[in-house]
Motif scaffolding. Structure first.
Motif, PDB file in Angstrom:
ATOM      1  N   ARG A 208       0.836  -1.214   0.000  1.00  0.00           N
ATOM      2  CA  ARG A 208       0.000   0.000   0.000  1.00  0.00           C
ATOM      3  C   ARG A 208       0.865   1.256   0.000  1.00  0.00           C
ATOM      4  O   ARG A 208       0.564   2.245  -0.680  1.00  0.00           O
ATOM      5  CB  ARG A 208      -0.916  -0.020   1.230  1.00  0.00           C
ATOM      6  CG  ARG A 208      -2.083  -0.985   1.089  1.00  0.00           C
ATOM      7  CD  ARG A 208      -2.963  -0.990   2.318  1.00  0.00           C
ATOM      8  NE  ARG A 208      -4.177  -1.766   2.077  1.00  0.00           N
ATOM      9  CZ  ARG A 208      -4.748  -2.557   2.952  1.00  0.00           C
ATOM     10  NH1 ARG A 208      -4.220  -2.703   4.167  1.00  0.00           N
ATOM     11  NH2 ARG A 208      -5.857  -3.217   2.648  1.00  0.00           N
ATOM     12  N   GLN A 211       2.342   1.717  -3.421  1.00  0.00           N
ATOM     13  CA  GLN A 211       1.305   2.262  -4.305  1.00  0.00           C
ATOM     14  C   GLN A 211       1.192   3.767  -4.110  1.00  0.00           C
ATOM     15  O   GLN A 211       1.140   4.538  -5.077  1.00  0.00           O
ATOM     16  CB  GLN A 211      -0.040   1.597  -4.023  1.00  0.00           C
ATOM     17  CG  GLN A 211      -1.209   2.180  -4.815  1.00  0.00           C
ATOM     18  CD  GLN A 211      -2.562   1.871  -4.191  1.00  0.00           C
ATOM     19  OE1 GLN A 211      -2.662   1.675  -2.980  1.00  0.00           O
ATOM     20  NE2 GLN A 211      -3.597   1.809  -5.024  1.00  0.00           N
ATOM     21  N   ALA A 216       4.064   1.486  -8.568  1.00  0.00           N
ATOM     22  CA  ALA A 216       3.024   0.479  -8.792  1.00  0.00           C
ATOM     23  C   ALA A 216       3.605  -0.892  -9.124  1.00  0.00           C
ATOM     24  O   ALA A 216       3.106  -1.916  -8.638  1.00  0.00           O
ATOM     25  CB  ALA A 216       2.090   0.940  -9.915  1.00  0.00           C
ATOM     26  N   GLU A 217       4.650  -0.936  -9.947  1.00  0.00           N
ATOM     27  CA  GLU A 217       5.199  -2.237 -10.329  1.00  0.00           C
ATOM     28  C   GLU A 217       5.822  -2.948  -9.142  1.00  0.00           C
ATOM     29  O   GLU A 217       5.690  -4.170  -8.988  1.00  0.00           O
ATOM     30  CB  GLU A 217       6.221  -2.063 -11.460  1.00  0.00           C
ATOM     31  CG  GLU A 217       5.607  -1.619 -12.778  1.00  0.00           C
ATOM     32  CD  GLU A 217       4.447  -2.509 -13.223  1.00  0.00           C
ATOM     33  OE1 GLU A 217       4.609  -3.751 -13.183  1.00  0.00           O
ATOM     34  OE2 GLU A 217       3.395  -1.966 -13.603  1.00  0.00           O
ATOM     35  N   ALA A 219       4.878  -2.548  -6.064  1.00  0.00           N
ATOM     36  CA  ALA A 219       3.747  -2.975  -5.239  1.00  0.00           C
ATOM     37  C   ALA A 219       3.135  -4.264  -5.789  1.00  0.00           C
ATOM     38  O   ALA A 219       2.799  -5.176  -5.025  1.00  0.00           O
ATOM     39  CB  ALA A 219       2.695  -1.868  -5.180  1.00  0.00           C
ATOM     40  N   LYS A 220       3.011  -4.352  -7.113  1.00  0.00           N
ATOM     41  CA  LYS A 220       2.458  -5.568  -7.725  1.00  0.00           C
ATOM     42  C   LYS A 220       3.333  -6.783  -7.418  1.00  0.00           C
ATOM     43  O   LYS A 220       2.827  -7.877  -7.145  1.00  0.00           O
ATOM     44  CB  LYS A 220       2.341  -5.389  -9.242  1.00  0.00           C
ATOM     45  CG  LYS A 220       1.253  -4.431  -9.684  1.00  0.00           C
ATOM     46  CD  LYS A 220       1.277  -4.272 -11.201  1.00  0.00           C
ATOM     47  CE  LYS A 220       0.299  -3.205 -11.681  1.00  0.00           C
ATOM     48  NZ  LYS A 220       0.381  -2.994 -13.136  1.00  0.00           N
ATOM     49  N   LEU A 240      -4.190  -5.670  -5.467  1.00  0.00           N
ATOM     50  CA  LEU A 240      -3.573  -5.984  -6.751  1.00  0.00           C
ATOM     51  C   LEU A 240      -4.561  -5.706  -7.891  1.00  0.00           C
ATOM     52  O   LEU A 240      -4.180  -5.174  -8.946  1.00  0.00           O
ATOM     53  CB  LEU A 240      -3.126  -7.449  -6.776  1.00  0.00           C
ATOM     54  CG  LEU A 240      -2.383  -7.920  -8.032  1.00  0.00           C
ATOM     55  CD1 LEU A 240      -1.178  -7.030  -8.324  1.00  0.00           C
ATOM     56  CD2 LEU A 240      -1.955  -9.379  -7.881  1.00  0.00           C
ATOM     57  N   LYS A 242      -6.864  -3.423  -7.869  1.00  0.00           N
ATOM     58  CA  LYS A 242      -6.929  -1.960  -8.020  1.00  0.00           C
ATOM     59  C   LYS A 242      -5.720  -1.442  -8.792  1.00  0.00           C
ATOM     60  O   LYS A 242      -5.852  -0.543  -9.643  1.00  0.00           O
ATOM     61  CB  LYS A 242      -6.983  -1.312  -6.630  1.00  0.00           C
ATOM     62  CG  LYS A 242      -7.111   0.206  -6.646  1.00  0.00           C
ATOM     63  CD  LYS A 242      -8.464   0.626  -7.195  1.00  0.00           C
ATOM     64  CE  LYS A 242      -8.763   2.104  -6.978  1.00  0.00           C
ATOM     65  NZ  LYS A 242      -7.838   2.994  -7.709  1.00  0.00           N
ATOM     66  N   LEU A 243      -4.550  -1.995  -8.518  1.00  0.00           N
ATOM     67  CA  LEU A 243      -3.350  -1.567  -9.236  1.00  0.00           C
ATOM     68  C   LEU A 243      -3.451  -1.887 -10.718  1.00  0.00           C
ATOM     69  O   LEU A 243      -3.074  -1.076 -11.576  1.00  0.00           O
ATOM     70  CB  LEU A 243      -2.116  -2.236  -8.624  1.00  0.00           C
ATOM     71  CG  LEU A 243      -1.680  -1.687  -7.257  1.00  0.00           C
ATOM     72  CD1 LEU A 243      -0.706  -2.637  -6.579  1.00  0.00           C
ATOM     73  CD2 LEU A 243      -1.050  -0.307  -7.422  1.00  0.00           C
ATOM     74  N   HIS A 244      -3.964  -3.076 -11.043  1.00  0.00           N
ATOM     75  CA  HIS A 244      -4.158  -3.433 -12.454  1.00  0.00           C
ATOM     76  C   HIS A 244      -5.182  -2.500 -13.100  1.00  0.00           C
ATOM     77  O   HIS A 244      -5.009  -2.056 -14.243  1.00  0.00           O
ATOM     78  CB  HIS A 244      -4.629  -4.882 -12.573  1.00  0.00           C
ATOM     79  CG  HIS A 244      -3.542  -5.903 -12.365  1.00  0.00           C
ATOM     80  ND1 HIS A 244      -2.321  -5.831 -12.984  1.00  0.00           N
ATOM     81  CD2 HIS A 244      -3.504  -7.029 -11.603  1.00  0.00           C
ATOM     82  CE1 HIS A 244      -1.573  -6.858 -12.626  1.00  0.00           C
ATOM     83  NE2 HIS A 244      -2.266  -7.604 -11.788  1.00  0.00           N
ATOM     84  N   ASP A 246      -5.941   0.605 -12.234  1.00  0.00           N
ATOM     85  CA  ASP A 246      -5.365   1.941 -12.399  1.00  0.00           C
ATOM     86  C   ASP A 246      -4.407   2.019 -13.588  1.00  0.00           C
ATOM     87  O   ASP A 246      -4.254   3.082 -14.195  1.00  0.00           O
ATOM     88  CB  ASP A 246      -4.636   2.362 -11.126  1.00  0.00           C
ATOM     89  CG  ASP A 246      -5.598   2.660  -9.980  1.00  0.00           C
ATOM     90  OD1 ASP A 246      -6.806   2.813 -10.239  1.00  0.00           O
ATOM     91  OD2 ASP A 246      -5.137   2.736  -8.822  1.00  0.00           O
ATOM     92  N   SER A 247      -3.757   0.892 -13.891  1.00  0.00           N
ATOM     93  CA  SER A 247      -2.822   0.890 -15.017  1.00  0.00           C
ATOM     94  C   SER A 247      -3.530   0.583 -16.340  1.00  0.00           C
ATOM     95  O   SER A 247      -2.885   0.511 -17.381  1.00  0.00           O
ATOM     96  CB  SER A 247      -1.704  -0.137 -14.776  1.00  0.00           C
ATOM     97  OG  SER A 247      -2.230  -1.458 -14.736  1.00  0.00           O
TER      98      SER A 247
END
Length: 539
Positions: A208, A211, A216-217, A219-220, A240, A242-244, A246-247
């Motif tokens: 978190r 992020q 982001a990467e 964090a993933k 994860l 949410k990160l995908h 957002d990208s």
């Protein structure tokens, strides 16, 4: 006279849909010397009782009937701040259901009790949990107040003492640093914790913080490792996803959220997340599938949300089923008090009625939506209201709504893309790029002009300009911070004015609440202290 026990002054709420279980729990609690015990047979009953009196302990059965479970009830209480962190929430469940209960717990209860249990077992559990609450009471109060820096500092006392609540303090401090938007400090803290012990919550916290830092990467990668190590920690899947999202990788986002649903299928929040990703992807059949589940579970529950009906209605419209959307939205408005005045629901209904060929009903729904305070509109409500205005041929109204939305969020690139899409897809493609650029230019010019006036000594006029903009754009933190600074400066130079003081304090508090580490907060606080000192104020 009743014998006093450590539980005599504690207020209990027991929630169970089975009368015999409520009676049994009440007897067990009563045997401990507890005299203030209230029972509820449903979530609606429990919410009503919480609305008229506070409690110290909630004993809640997991399986409540009526489509709502104890986990959903807990999430509702915590996310809407109906109960503070000082309230003890204990989930009661049969042993055969324990595994599914635990894996569902994104929002953790304080503990679980497996049926059947004795009064003595309940006493021992309460003794331990209430002692923990007493030790963490100050930290809980600071968290409830949103004082994340203070909460992190208060944790240091327990960390230094290295007592039995050390892990609790470490967990709370890490979260407080993230909430205070101190990403670098949070990353360093979590890495230090992980160097001592591989705790899953610390790895999730690190992700978190990464992020928040914009990594982001990284964090993933952390989340991928965490899911392999702790495959039942569903919060890791959610982040994860949410990160995908957002990208822009909506396929990966839905895939990971589907995996989380297989671990814990009853989460309403996750189905709503899936719907949001599906909307972004344009997969409205999947939106229907996800929100259909949510509405079926909450349709007759106080946990239902008007936004679910609005978003599902929008999905029906996008799939060419305007009549189905109209039926759903009219049902929502007729069966929920909160829905009647909801601008998002009214805006989507205006769109649905227009597409269904009901011109008069569309106009009536649009007028209801336009009655809302523009500054209080959510992003979704503003976007849909602009769409409704464009469909109705009211381009000037749509532009005003979208201009305000841009100016309140000048750095929100993804929101700007949604705004341009609304214009492009609803008959105003020539305005799509122009409106965003001009709106940003206008608010930057206004801010610069006000700051220039203040530096030239005309702080009263600068304050008026910034106050008007701050009231109109409560999410623009640069404007809010500058308004607080200039109004405090006006008071310091030109004399105490109670109304201006209240405005400056409100702007300061709004910035503090939305971004506790905003770079101008220290300067605002110093100037506010000078004002208090000069005029002998304690507020």
């Amino acid at each position: 006279m009743a014998q006093q026990t450590p539980y005599s002054d504690k207020r209990f709420l027991i929630l169970d849909d089975q009368a015999e279980m409520r009676s049994s729990l009440r007897n067990q609690v009563g045997s401990l010397g507890c005299e203030q015990v209230t029972t509820a047979a449903s979530v609606r009953d429990a919410l009503q009782k919480l609305s008229v009196g506070s409690v110290d302990v909630i004993l809640c059965d997991f399986y409540l009937g009526g489509g709502t479970d104890g986990q959903q009830f807990l999430e509702y209480l915590r996310t809407r701040r109906i109960i503070g962190r000082g309230v003890l929430f204990i989930m009661v469940t049969a042993e055969k259901g324990y595994e599914s209960v635990v894996t569902a717990a994104e929002c953790l209860p304080d503990d679980y009790l497996l049926k059947p249990f004795t009064a003595d077992a309940l006493r021992q559990r309460l003794e331990r949990l209430l002692e923990r609450k007493r030790r963490l009471a100050r930290i809980d109060q600071l968290q409830d107040a949103g004082n994340w820096i203070g909460a992190a500092s208060a944790c240091d006392e327990i960390i230094a003492a290295r007592d039995r609540y050390l892990v609790d303090a470490l967990r709370i401090k890490g979260n407080a640093l993230v909430q205070a938007r101190q990403a670098d400090n949070a990353i360093a803290f979590y890495r230090q914790v992980l160097s001592m012990r591989p705790l899953p919550w610390a790895k999730l916290g690190l992700a978190r913080a990464l992020q928040q830092q914009g990594s982001a990467e990284a964090a993933k990668q952390v989340l991928g490792e965490l899911i392999d190590e702790a495959p039942k920690l569903t919060a890791a899947y959610d982040l994860l996803g949410k990160l995908h999202q957002d990208s822009g990788n909506t396929d990966a986002a839905i895939e990971i959220l589907d995996k989380a649903c297989r671990v814990a299928p009853n989460s309403l929040a996750r189905q709503r997340s899936i719907a949001a990703v599906a909307e972004q992807k344009g997969d409205f059949a999947r939106v229907e599938q996800a929100l259909g589940q949510v509405i079926r579970k909450t349709r007759h529950s106080p946990l239902r949300e008007t936004a679910d009906f609005a978003r599902l209605g929008n999905a029906y419209c996008e799939m060419g089923e305007a009549g189905k959307a109209v039926g759903l939205l009219e049902e929502a408005r007729a069966t929920g008090k909160e829905a009647a005045a909801d601008p998002l629901l009214a805006a989507v209904e205006a769109i649905a009625q227009k597409k269904a060929g009901n011109a008069e009903k569309a106009a009536a729904a649009l007028e209801r939506a336009l009655q809302a305070d523009p500054a209080a509109l959510t992003d979704d409500a503003a976007l849909n209201l602009a769409r409704a205005c464009l469909l109705a041929g009211r381009q000037d109204s749509a532009q005003g709504i979208l201009r305000r939305l841009v100016q309140g969020n000048p750095e929100a690139k993804q929101l700007h893309e949604r705004i341009t899409a609304v214009l492009r897809d609803n008959g105003a493609p020539d305005l799509a790029e122009q409106l965003v650029a001009e709106s940003i230019r206008e608010i930057v010019q206004l801010n610069n002009d006000a700051v220039r006036r203040a530096k030239a000594g005309d702080v009263a006029a600068a304050g008026e300009m910034l106050c008007e903009a701050a009231h109109r754009l409560p999410t623009n933190l640069q404007i809010m911070a500058n308004a607080a600074l200039v109004v405090y400066l006006d008071i310091f130079r030109n004399g105490l004015d109670s109304e201006k003081l209240r405005s400056a304090q409100a702007f300061q508090q709004a910035v503090q609440a939305q971004q506790p580490n905003h770079p101008k907060l220290a300067e605002i606080a110093a100037l506010a202290e000078q004002v208090r000192s000069k005029y002998g104020r304690s507020d």
